[in-house]
Design an enzyme around this catalytic site. Structure first.
Site, PDB file in Angstrom:
ATOM      1  N   TYR A 109      -4.408  -8.458  -0.619  1.00 44.52           N
ATOM      2  CA  TYR A 109      -3.608  -7.255  -0.376  1.00 44.52           C
ATOM      3  C   TYR A 109      -3.604  -6.942   1.116  1.00 44.52           C
ATOM      4  O   TYR A 109      -4.652  -6.975   1.768  1.00 44.52           O
ATOM      5  CB  TYR A 109      -4.190  -6.067  -1.145  1.00 44.52           C
ATOM      6  CG  TYR A 109      -3.524  -4.754  -0.829  1.00 44.52           C
ATOM      7  CD1 TYR A 109      -2.375  -4.346  -1.503  1.00 44.52           C
ATOM      8  CD2 TYR A 109      -4.041  -3.898   0.155  1.00 44.52           C
ATOM      9  CE1 TYR A 109      -1.756  -3.152  -1.218  1.00 44.52           C
ATOM     10  CE2 TYR A 109      -3.427  -2.691   0.445  1.00 44.52           C
ATOM     11  CZ  TYR A 109      -2.281  -2.323  -0.238  1.00 44.52           C
ATOM     12  OH  TYR A 109      -1.664  -1.147   0.059  1.00 44.52           O
ATOM     13  N   GLU A 197       3.764  -2.961   3.102  1.00 49.07           N
ATOM     14  CA  GLU A 197       2.784  -3.383   2.100  1.00 49.07           C
ATOM     15  C   GLU A 197       3.121  -4.771   1.574  1.00 49.07           C
ATOM     16  O   GLU A 197       4.264  -5.020   1.181  1.00 49.07           O
ATOM     17  CB  GLU A 197       2.745  -2.381   0.943  1.00 49.07           C
ATOM     18  CG  GLU A 197       1.671  -2.679  -0.096  1.00 49.07           C
ATOM     19  CD  GLU A 197       1.632  -1.622  -1.190  1.00 49.07           C
ATOM     20  OE1 GLU A 197       0.611  -0.929  -1.311  1.00 49.07           O
ATOM     21  OE2 GLU A 197       2.637  -1.492  -1.917  1.00 49.07           O
TER      22      GLU A 197
END
Length: 388
Positions: A109, A197
């Site tokens: 992530y 993101e």
């Protein structure tokens, strides 16, 4: 402003960030044709909506061949996709992304956002990427790493290498990660993002790093510098009242409550919502008419609030500095007469021309309750709404 995944990946590709090869389609036959152009399967068939959690909601399918990609796309088009971020009403799928599949060895992530505490951009990373990143943040926050980026230096090689090592990358992946992380920061800074993101960043079976999913949000106040990005806006994905508000330079966000708020100043608007909740009410919106609003803007703001069927009462809370109280009073009176107010209306005015504004409201012939102070205004509107 938010954009679709396929649009975000096109921007990343322009900054030499590795993303899968793919194409957006608008019907199932095109899905099959583009799958064939991408070569042998498998393919990822991904619903395009402005919300995360699509995989959990059934919006991402893995097709083994082009015909299966066509069938999955057909199933997705027109469906109402419900995810943790859409709310129970969901969003209708009108676009589908067909991508070349890959063999995933590990998921990670990454994200960049503005940290108000430091006044800098913060780079976040975790070796626990994928659909459960929210659970990771809640249960094991120590698995998420942070790096503050000095705006005068940008994302340095040292910082990139540091994050790569924390993620457990081997030498070959560290070499790839350094330019990848630096290019992601370039995207964030040069495109005036408010959020970037990547979830997940994957390590493929061939040892390559690939941004498998991407989400970009942009600072609305900087869009004048990026006309091409501004043109990516998808009005179908936005609340119609928020779109209408933006046409009049109003800051409006729809909420789930039943007390409409018309306030000047973002800080005062937040305080107004807080005090409504303190006295047992629920705000129906955030609406800041700004410090220099005109009568027209105030009138339109009033119309937007009243167009929400959930609104059972309205609180107008104005501190007149640049915005004069008599201008607000004129806007309230004009809107009330045009639209017709059938719900309780409480008005609290303070500041420049306050006596003139109060006198105008009192002489308007409208059913308006005057309040002295924020606490008094909140108590009155909550009581009126609960009583109705």
């Amino acid at each position: 402003m938010n954009i679709h995944e396929y649009q975000a990946k096109a921007i990343l590709r322009n900054f030499d960030v590795p993303v899968p090869e793919g194409h957006v389609v608008y019907n199932s036959n095109s899905a099959r044709d583009w799958a064939k152009r991408l070569g042998d399967g498998p393919y990822a068939v991904k619903a395009q909506i402005h919300a995360g959690g699509r995989g959990k909601g059934g919006g991402i399918k893995i097709a083994r061949n082009a015909d299966e990609a066509r069938q999955f796309a057909r199933d997705l088009f027109g469906m109402t996709l419900v995810t943790p971020q859409t709310g129970p009403e969901g969003k209708v799928v009108k676009r589908v992304l067909i991508e070349k599949g890959c063999q995933i060895k590990a998921e990670f992530y990454l994200s960049l956002l503005v940290d108000r505490a430091t006044g800098c951009v913060t780079f976040m990373a975790s070796a626990e990427g994928g659909m459960a990143i929210e659970e990771v943040a809640a249960a094991t926050p120590e698995k998420i790493f942070f790096e503050t980026i000095d705006p005068t230096l940008g994302m340095t090689s040292f910082q990139s290498r540091k994050i790569a090592f924390k993620l457990g990358f081997e030498a070959a992946q560290v070499k790839q990660a350094i330019p990848l992380f630096q290019n992601l920061y370039r995207v964030f800074a040069e495109a005036d993002c408010s959020l970037l993101e990547i979830n997940p960043l994957v390590l493929t079976a061939e040892g390559k790093l690939l941004c498998l999913d991407a989400k970009l949000n942009f600072d609305d106040n900087a869009l004048f510098r990026h006309p091409r990005i501004r043109d990516l806006r998808d009005y179908d994905e936005e609340d119609p009242m928020e779109i209408e508000a933006s046409q009049y330079d109003l800051s409006y966000i729809a909420l789930d409550g039943n007390i409409g708020c018309l306030v000047n100043g973002a800080g005062l608007a937040m305080a107004t919502m807080d005090i409504i909740k303190h006295y047992g009410g629920e705000p129906a919106n955030f609406l800041d008419v700004g410090g220099g609003a005109t009568i027209e803007r105030v009138t339109e703001a009033f119309k937007i609030i009243l167009s929400d069927s959930k609104v059972k009462g309205i609180l107008v809370n104005i501190f007149g500095g640049i915005m004069k109280c008599d201008v607000i009073a004129t806007g309230v009176i004009e809107a009330a007469r045009q639209v017709g107010v059938k719900v309780p209306l409480v008005v609290r005015l303070e500041g420049t021309n306050v006596e003139r504004g109060k006198r105008m409201l009192a002489e308007s012939g409208l059913d308006i309750v005057s309040a002295d102070g924020m606490a008094d205004a909140a108590r009155k509107i909550v009581s009126a709404v609960h009583g109705s």
